[in-house]
Design an enzyme around this catalytic site. Structure first.
Site, PDB file in Angstrom:
ATOM      1  CG  ASN A   9      37.840  66.687 -15.688  1.00 15.67           C
ATOM      2  OD1 ASN A   9      36.742  66.528 -16.228  1.00 15.67           O
ATOM      3  ND2 ASN A   9      38.188  67.813 -15.087  1.00 15.67           N
ATOM      4  CE  LYS A  11      39.633  69.944 -17.564  1.00 17.65           C
ATOM      5  NZ  LYS A  11      40.569  71.061 -17.519  1.00 17.65           N
ATOM      6  CG  HIS A  90      37.822  70.978 -12.162  1.00 16.92           C
ATOM      7  ND1 HIS A  90      38.059  72.119 -12.887  1.00 16.92           N
ATOM      8  CD2 HIS A  90      38.774  70.088 -12.545  1.00 16.92           C
ATOM      9  CE1 HIS A  90      39.099  71.909 -13.687  1.00 16.92           C
ATOM     10  NE2 HIS A  90      39.547  70.699 -13.496  1.00 16.92           N
ATOM     11  CD  GLU A  92      38.218  73.564 -16.283  1.00 24.48           C
ATOM     12  OE1 GLU A  92      37.389  72.666 -16.535  1.00 24.48           O
ATOM     13  OE2 GLU A  92      39.413  73.530 -16.677  1.00 24.48           O
ATOM     14  CD  GLU A 157      42.920  69.225 -11.249  1.00 24.06           C
ATOM     15  OE1 GLU A 157      43.311  68.466 -12.127  1.00 24.06           O
ATOM     16  OE2 GLU A 157      41.821  69.812 -11.289  1.00 24.06           O
ATOM     17  N   GLY A 163      45.326  73.060 -18.276  1.00 22.37           N
ATOM     18  CA  GLY A 163      45.074  73.344 -19.686  1.00 22.37           C
ATOM     19  C   GLY A 163      46.012  74.367 -20.291  1.00 22.37           C
ATOM     20  CB  SER A 201      49.874  70.801 -18.101  1.00 21.91           C
ATOM     21  OG  SER A 201      49.048  71.909 -18.420  1.00 21.91           O
TER      22      SER A 201
HETATM   23  P1  PGA Z   1      44.695  69.392 -17.982  1.00 20.88           P
HETATM   24  O1  PGA Z   1      43.440  69.472 -16.994  1.00 20.88           O
HETATM   25  O2  PGA Z   1      45.349  68.048 -17.777  1.00 20.88           O
HETATM   26  O3  PGA Z   1      44.119  69.550 -19.368  1.00 20.88           O
HETATM   27  O4  PGA Z   1      45.619  70.509 -17.619  1.00 20.88           O
HETATM   28  C1  PGA Z   1      43.513  68.932 -15.698  1.00 20.88           C
HETATM   29  C2  PGA Z   1      42.205  69.124 -14.975  1.00 20.88           C
HETATM   30  O5  PGA Z   1      41.565  70.177 -15.126  1.00 20.88           O
HETATM   31  O6  PGA Z   1      41.776  68.235 -14.223  1.00 20.88           O
END
Ligand code: PGA
Length: 241
Positions: A9, A11, A90, A92, A157, A163, A201
């Site tokens: 992803n 983003k 997601h 976010e 997640e 992140g 992560s």
């Molecule tokens: P990350 O993000 O691997 O940077 O923690 C995962 C995601 O949001 O899908």
């Protein structure tokens, strides 16, 4: 057996110059399915770059296929751009755009209707985990976000692991994935075959440990999917898991 999927992803990252990372990832022969989800602006060029077991996906879609929704992208458009998948729900998007599980279900259904496989994201916040509500939150998000049928992928997640560099422990992941698998087996005929991805992560250093967890069929990777040098070792760990 569920398909093994390494999904990236990107983003709100990635420009034309980064298509070379996709070429490097595509050149790596994987036995797992590899999906990169770049921005909508890059989707069609990204789709032209990949081949074989690798495909591209959108990061979100609208619940309608067309209409007066300035700034939104429909699942039909994402499919038309050459994508095979679309991420929906997601955390976010749930946080930044107030998306509820009902909205997410409509988006997932729109993805299916357009011929895409939705990657449906769910996960608890730190406050919910600390309150001992993880399994309850995940179960309710799963039942409310999932379309009633059709080919789907689920990504667990934990919001606190995205992140942040904090990864859920294998025990924490196992607890949730086992519960999700049971729930899916109870509610859908294809429940045993739905790929369950972990996200939060994931990186080369922890990928093998995560892929060894029962009912983990792959990963949804943010930061470590932006560079081929970081993502390819994750694909390799999944290939041999
Ligand atoms: P990350 O993000 O691997 O940077 O923690 C995962 C995601 O949001 O899908």
């Amino acid at each position: 057996m569920p398909e093994k999927i390494a999904a990236g992803n990107w983003k709100m990252n990635g420009l034309s110059a980064d298509l070379s990372e996709l070429e490097l990832i595509a050149a790596h022969a994987a036995t797992s399915t590899v999906v990169i989800c770049p921005s909508a602006a890059l989707l069609s060029r990204a789709a032209d770059t990949v081949s074989g077991r690798m495909s591209v996906g959108g990061q979100d879609c609208h619940g309608a296929q067309s209409g007066a929704h300035t700034g939104d992208t429909s699942a039909t458009m994402i499919k038309d751009a050459g994508a095979a998948y679309v991420i929906v729900g997601h955390s976010e998007r749930r946080a930044d755009h107030g998306e509820t599980s009902e909205t997410v279900k409509a988006k997932a259904q729109a993805g299916l209707d357009a011929g895409l496989t939705p990657i449906v994201c769910i996960g608890e916040t730190l406050a919910e985990r600390e309150a001992g509500q993880t399994l309850e939150i995940v179960a309710s998000q799963l039942s409310a976000s999932l379309p009633d049928g059709g080919s789907v992928v689920v990504a667990y997640e934990p919001v606190w692991a995205i992140g942040t560099g904090l990864t859920a422990t294998p025990d924490q992941i196992a607890e949730v994935h086992t519960a999700m698998r049971q729930q899916l087996a109870d509610i859908r005929d294809d429940g045993a075959d739905i790929p369950l991805l972990y996200g939060g992560s994931v990186k080369a250093a922890n990928a093998a440990e995560i892929f060894a967890v029962p009912d983990v069929n792959g990963a949804l990777v943010g930061g470590a999917s932006l560079k081929a040098a970081d993502f390819i070792p994750i694909i390799q760990a999944l290939d041999v898991s």
